[in-house]
Design a protein around this motif. Structure first.
Motif, PDB file in Angstrom:
ATOM      1  N   ASN A  51       0.850  -1.195   0.000  1.00 13.55           N
ATOM      2  CA  ASN A  51       0.000   0.000   0.000  1.00 13.55           C
ATOM      3  C   ASN A  51       0.882   1.241   0.000  1.00 13.55           C
ATOM      4  O   ASN A  51       2.084   1.141  -0.237  1.00 13.55           O
ATOM      5  N   GLU A  52       0.299   2.387   0.294  1.00 19.12           N
ATOM      6  CA  GLU A  52       1.075   3.625   0.213  1.00 19.12           C
ATOM      7  C   GLU A  52       2.179   3.677   1.266  1.00 19.12           C
ATOM      8  O   GLU A  52       3.162   4.367   1.106  1.00 19.12           O
ATOM      9  N   GLU A  53       1.976   2.941   2.361  1.00 18.79           N
ATOM     10  CA  GLU A  53       2.918   3.057   3.466  1.00 18.79           C
ATOM     11  C   GLU A  53       3.975   1.976   3.467  1.00 18.79           C
ATOM     12  O   GLU A  53       5.018   2.127   4.087  1.00 18.79           O
ATOM     13  N   GLU A  54       3.673   0.918   2.803  1.00 19.35           N
ATOM     14  CA  GLU A  54       4.521  -0.244   3.002  1.00 19.35           C
ATOM     15  C   GLU A  54       4.504  -1.204   1.818  1.00 19.35           C
ATOM     16  O   GLU A  54       3.459  -1.439   1.219  1.00 19.35           O
ATOM     17  N   VAL A  55       5.690  -1.740   1.476  1.00 21.73           N
ATOM     18  CA  VAL A  55       5.773  -2.857   0.537  1.00 21.73           C
ATOM     19  C   VAL A  55       6.645  -3.884   1.218  1.00 21.73           C
ATOM     20  O   VAL A  55       7.865  -3.737   1.264  1.00 21.73           O
ATOM     21  N   SER A  56       6.017  -4.875   1.813  1.00 20.36           N
ATOM     22  CA  SER A  56       6.834  -5.822   2.562  1.00 20.36           C
ATOM     23  C   SER A  56       6.226  -7.198   2.564  1.00 20.36           C
ATOM     24  O   SER A  56       5.082  -7.412   2.164  1.00 20.36           O
ATOM     25  N   PHE A  57       7.042  -8.113   3.016  1.00 23.46           N
ATOM     26  CA  PHE A  57       6.704  -9.520   2.937  1.00 23.46           C
ATOM     27  C   PHE A  57       7.194 -10.195   4.211  1.00 23.46           C
ATOM     28  O   PHE A  57       8.262  -9.861   4.724  1.00 23.46           O
ATOM     29  N   LEU A  58       6.414 -11.097   4.782  1.00 26.16           N
ATOM     30  CA  LEU A  58       6.912 -11.890   5.900  1.00 26.16           C
ATOM     31  C   LEU A  58       6.319 -13.280   5.848  1.00 26.16           C
ATOM     32  O   LEU A  58       5.349 -13.533   5.131  1.00 26.16           O
ATOM     33  N   TYR A  59       6.932 -14.203   6.580  1.00 30.87           N
ATOM     34  CA  TYR A  59       6.410 -15.569   6.609  1.00 30.87           C
ATOM     35  C   TYR A  59       6.347 -16.049   8.042  1.00 30.87           C
ATOM     36  O   TYR A  59       7.035 -15.523   8.923  1.00 30.87           O
ATOM     37  N   GLN A  60       5.493 -17.025   8.291  1.00 35.70           N
ATOM     38  CA  GLN A  60       5.336 -17.624   9.612  1.00 35.70           C
ATOM     39  C   GLN A  60       5.168 -19.125   9.433  1.00 35.70           C
ATOM     40  O   GLN A  60       4.491 -19.551   8.503  1.00 35.70           O
ATOM     41  N   PRO A  61       5.764 -19.891  10.318  1.00 36.69           N
ATOM     42  CA  PRO A  61       5.485 -21.327  10.253  1.00 36.69           C
ATOM     43  C   PRO A  61       4.072 -21.576  10.765  1.00 36.69           C
ATOM     44  O   PRO A  61       3.600 -20.865  11.650  1.00 36.69           O
ATOM     45  N   ILE A  62       3.384 -22.551  10.191  1.00 38.42           N
ATOM     46  CA  ILE A  62       2.027 -22.840  10.636  1.00 38.42           C
ATOM     47  C   ILE A  62       2.062 -23.450  12.035  1.00 38.42           C
ATOM     48  O   ILE A  62       1.274 -23.103  12.891  1.00 38.42           O
ATOM     49  N   ASN A  63       3.040 -24.311  12.273  1.00 38.33           N
ATOM     50  CA  ASN A  63       3.243 -24.856  13.609  1.00 38.33           C
ATOM     51  C   ASN A  63       4.297 -23.996  14.311  1.00 38.33           C
ATOM     52  O   ASN A  63       5.487 -24.082  14.007  1.00 38.33           O
ATOM     53  N   GLY A  64       3.841 -23.186  15.229  1.00 37.50           N
ATOM     54  CA  GLY A  64       4.711 -22.196  15.865  1.00 37.50           C
ATOM     55  C   GLY A  64       5.878 -22.782  16.639  1.00 37.50           C
ATOM     56  O   GLY A  64       6.839 -22.072  16.939  1.00 37.50           O
ATOM     57  N   SER A  65       5.841 -24.082  16.928  1.00 31.20           N
ATOM     58  CA  SER A  65       6.946 -24.608  17.721  1.00 31.20           C
ATOM     59  C   SER A  65       8.081 -25.133  16.852  1.00 31.20           C
ATOM     60  O   SER A  65       9.056 -25.659  17.358  1.00 31.20           O
TER      61      SER A  65
END
Ligand SMILES: *[C@@H]1O[C@H](CO)[C@@H](O)[C@H](O)[C@H]1NC(C)=O
Ligand SMILES: *[C@@H]1O[C@H](CO)[C@@H](O)[C@H](O)[C@H]1NC(C)=O
Ligand SMILES: *[C@@H]1O[C@H](CO)[C@@H](O)[C@H](O)[C@H]1NC(C)=O
Ligand SMILES: *[C@@H]1O[C@H](CO)[C@@H](O)[C@H](O)[C@H]1NC(C)=O
Ligand SMILES: *[C@@H]1O[C@H](CO)[C@@H](O)[C@H](O)[C@H]1NC(C)=O
Length: 836
Positions: free
Chosen positions: A243-257
């Protein structure tokens, strides 16, 4: 309640920390610092912040995993400014910055946060459970949002779950990865990876200022070029903000452990972007993906307007409506020039233009794009037609029914084909109306051809039936022959209708040309018989191979084979001009090569000086291409089986040409990947499985090729190589040097000067050579991979032990001169077994 409990815990931890025992706190305040030897541990016990030395002496402050045995550093503070001793102290300074100083208070690193701080007394620097080091003003609240500075904003080479890669457009902060310079130097190297602010943004990996890999733009489901981001049963979720403020990408594991990290690594002077997760049971990091993964991931591997498809052969194809820009180069698999319009566009002045659709592709380089997030596909098409320099369009978002419009301007580069359900998206490419029609006609034509062929076959079948009916007495063999000649004929017809017959030379002509096969005109003796030089009356020089009289074939069979083989044409194969059959005598007539064979050069002290590194590399590549053609791209699939330096000829321009190919066919009775009773070949170039068990396959040739590569680089023969200290042949010697990191010592002294500055290239060639001579056939690469490995910067596998690395061959086959190298029979190979 909870707060009080928390206070208690941190307080006790704090106390212990002061007294220097192993339990550490997860934070420091203004009044306390940590010095070399001390550390912070995140509350969940996963991450540690402390001082470390990746190499011998330099000290850095960094964050790594507490419970993973081999120290895995995910962040470094003073990347390019190491402390040289262990007097370092990390503290919060008077300005409210985090500062790393040494004993005499010299500054080595500072967080240098721009946010003004009123009261530095209340500041807290805390290592969070996510691996984020956060400086906050201690007023409480969620430190993930309420912070003055955080290490997640200054990534090094590692992206942790929850960490953003990309732009904060309000502050201009660009979070991008840069690989360590080397294993023991964390300073930023020349490889970087980050989000590019194109109209349609995408992640790009750079080597210096050259693009290496692109993710392709985000299309709502994933990055169009990274199929892992679109897997259904993936281990990770992805969040893309644009959007106007941000162009970014992140990822997360589905199983947090599950612990995971995404790293930009330097490998063999080029970058690799890889995600790993910790396998608790096996106690090691497992790869989830490595990018670039394959040839088609290499940026622009096929040049402009072409599609790279790993399931096609060759990999690169011009897009429909386009043709190779330099057809000759394209056919020898030099694809960098790319393709160009079959009919150039006139922008609506003539017959008009339209769009051809390609499905399931990684969208081309988005550097020159235009975007409207609300247009539909029809509007998008109209918009593209309106502007003459628009070359393609696609949907911006492919979720639901698709929305938004991306236009491309200029050349379309770096398109990759995915399997139909394996990722990518649809792209509409602008071509002239006539090419649109052509593609339609093509389809119609295919239909017509299919129908005609079906009818013809029916008719033929009917005729055949009638013939059999009428001439019951006709031997079935004859019919077989008809069928055979039809298939062979059609094979031949495809390229040269007019050239059906290979010239048959009469014996007298050849005898005259070679002065009656005089010893003076004898060039040498190969595995299949002597070779003579000759000259036709018109001055054309020829080489005549007089086959030893062991051929099992009759004259017709022989001629058929020769005709087939003469159809194999490649710039790196010696051209067969014709044959000569005279009574029992069989001869092959080749073009003559001015510079004779490769062994004349590389093993000769004076002549080897003529071969500088660039030339040697060109020769290696040429041989590889020729062999690839034999294995894969010719219609016959030929295994050479006797590849050696004396079978590589050099023309006037030192272009290598493989000779003696197809001899196995001429001598008859061989199938692909089979066992053979007759072991043809030359010791020193034969892989173990062939020499011992007589099993041959394309991988046997790959082995011989590997030996040739190492011989070219070292200037030494594998056979007859003699190391003063060890009983090693050239392969064994190379292997031991390689393992000791001294591979550069292998280099032929006569080219040592000329390869200055090309060490990486030389090392890569040695590496490829070692991969080719591996003991295990399955480990050896195919020639297709070899060509790719030699001509790109893709990462290479670790070589395993080579086959036959000790010098334990039977003495009687010693042959340092090529004249003695001759076919050996199977009974000798039993001897080879001894001593292994
Ligand atoms: C601290 O660093 C400075 C600059 O590198 C250096 O000149 C000085 O000797 C160092 N002090 C100590 C005690 O190592
Ligand atoms: C701190 O940042 C300012 C601008 O934000 C810059 O001018 C200055 O050089 C930086 N200082 C250090 C030590 O990095
Ligand atoms: C998450 O991973 C851990 C460790 O591998 C495992 O024990 C646990 O069962 C997993 N949880 C789920 C919901 O899959
Ligand atoms: C995008 O397209 C829509 C619909 O055609 C139009 O109303 C809008 O003005 C366009 N936006 C831009 C920035 O061109
Ligand atoms: C076509 O698009 C390019 C790139 O956006 C732009 O520079 C150019 O002015 C456009 N031309 C026309 C005629 O709209």
């Amino acid at each position: 309640m909870a707060a009080g409990f928390y206070f208690l815990i941190s307080c006790s931890a704090f106390l212990c920390f002061f007294s220097g025992t192993s339990i550490a706190a997860d934070f420091i305040t203004r009044s306390k610092s940590i010095s070399d030897g001390q550390s912070l541990v995140s509350q969940n016990g996963i991450f540690v912040l402390g001082f470390f030395s990746p190499g011998k002496s330099n000290r850095y402050v960094g964050i790594w995993y507490k419970n993973i045995p081999t120290q895995t550093v995910v962040w470094v503070a003073n990347r390019d400014n190491p402390l040289t001793d262990s007097t370092g102290v990390l503290k919060i300074d008077d300005e409210g910055n985090i500062a790393l100083v040494n004993k005499t208070n010299s500054l080595f690193w500072s967080s240098n946060s721009s946010k003004a701080v009123a009261k530095t007394e209340s500041l807290i620097l805390r290592l969070l459970g996510s691996g984020n080091l956060v400086l906050s003003d201690g007023k409480g609240g969620n430190p993930d949002q309420n912070f003055l500075w955080q290490s997640f904003d200054y990534p090094c080479d590692t992206l942790l779950p929850g960490m953003k890669m990309g732009w904060d457009l309000k502050t201009g902060l660009n979070r991008r990865l840069s690989a360590w310079k080397s294993e023991d130097d964390p300073s930023p190297g020349e490889i970087t990876h980050g989000m590019e602010l194109y109209a349609d943004p995408e992640a790009v990996m750079w080597i210096r200022s050259r693009k290496r890999y692109r993710s392709g733009p985000w299309n709502g489901r994933g990055f169009s070029g990274a199929s892992h981001s679109m897997k259904d049963n993936a281990m990770f979720t992805y969040h893309f903000t644009f959007n106007e403020e941000e162009v970014s990408f992140l990822y997360q594991p589905i199983n947090g452990s599950i612990l995971s990290r995404t790293v930009l690594e330097m490998s063999h002077d080029s970058g690799q972007f890889e995600r790993l997760y910790w396998d608790d049971r096996q106690q090691k990091w497992e790869f989830y993906f490595k990018l670039p993964k394959e040839f088609c991931d290499e940026y622009g591997a096929c040049g402009a307007y072409s599609n790279c498809d790993m399931n096609a052969s060759p990999y690169c194809k011009c897009l429909k409506g386009f043709k190779p820009k330099s057809p000759a180069a394209w056919n020898s698999m030099i694809w960098s020039d790319g393709c160009t319009h079959q009919t150039s566009l006139d922008c609506g002045k003539g017959k008009g233009e339209g769009f051809l659709i390609v499905k399931s592709v990684k969208l081309p380089d988005a550097e020159h794009t235009w975007l409207n997030k609300s247009m539909n596909l029809e509007e998008c098409k109209a918009e593209c037609l309106r502007n003459c320099s628009c070359t393609a369009y696609a949907n911006f978002d492919v979720t639901e029914r698709g929305s938004g419009c991306v236009l491309w301007f200029g050349d379309l580069i770096d398109i990759k084909q995915f399997p139909s359900n394996g990722g990518g998206q649809e792209l509409y490419i602008r071509v002239a109306a006539s090419d649109l029609d052509a593609s339609r006609t093509e389809k119609r034509l295919i239909l017509v051809v299919a129908i005609t062929v079906t009818l013809a076959v029916l008719l033929l079948g009917c005729c055949g039936f009638c013939i059999i009916w009428r001439k019951k007495k006709t031997k079935s063999k004859e019919l077989g022959n008809i069928a055979e000649s039809i298939t062979d004929r059609s094979l031949l017809d495809e390229s040269h209708m007019d050239n059906l017959e290979l010239p048959s030379f009469d014996f007298v002509t050849i005898a005259t040309a070679t002065h009656n096969f005089s010893d003076k005109s004898k060039l040498g003796e190969g595995g299949f018989g002597p070779v003579y030089m000759g000259k036709f009356p018109d001055g054309q020089q020829i080489a005549v191979k007089r086959l030893s009289k062991t051929s099992l074939q009759g004259p017709e069979e022989f001629k058929n084979e020769v005709i087939l083989i003469s159809k194999l044409q490649h710039r790196n194969l010696v051209r067969l001009l014709g044959c000569c059959i005279h009574a029992e005598e069989r001869m092959l007539i080749y073009e003559y090569m001015d510079n004779q064979s490769l062994d004349h050069f590389i093993f000769d002290q004076a002549r080897s000086k003529l071969l500088n590194w660039k030339l040697r590399l060109r020769i290696i590549l040429g041989i590889a291409r020729g062999l690839l053609y034999l294995h894969q791209d010719s219609r016959l699939r030929i295994i050479h089986r006797d590849l050696k330096t004396s079978n590589i000829l050099l023309d006037g321009k030192m272009e290598p040409k493989i000779s003696d190919f197809g001899m196995a066919r001429i001598f008859g009775g061989d199938q692909i990947e089979a066992e053979t009773n007759r072991v043809v070949g030359t010791f020193g170039y034969m892989p173990p499985e062939y020499a011992i068990d007589g099993i041959f396959s394309v991988k046997s040739d790959v082995y011989s090729f590997g030996v040739i590569v190492l011989e070219i680089i070292s200037g030494k023969r594998n056979r007859g190589f003699c190391h003063p200290e060890f009983q090693l042949n050239l392969l064994g010697h190379t292997w031991s040097l390689w393992n000791e990191g001294r591979a550069m010592e292998l280099i032929d002294p006569s080219m040592r000067d000329s390869c200055c500055g090309d060490e990486v290239e030389v090392l890569r060639c040695i590496h490829v050579g070692l991969l080719c001579v591996q003991q295990n056939t399955e480990d050896r690469p195919t020639m297709a991979s070899v060509v790719l490995m030699l001509s790109s910067e893709c990462a290479l596998a670790k070589p395993q032990q080579p086959g036959f690395f000790a010098q334990r061959y039977p003495v009687m086959t010693d042959s340092s001169s090529s004249k003695q190298e001759s076919s050996i029979a199977n009974d000798l190979s039993a001897t080879v077994l001894e001593g292994r």
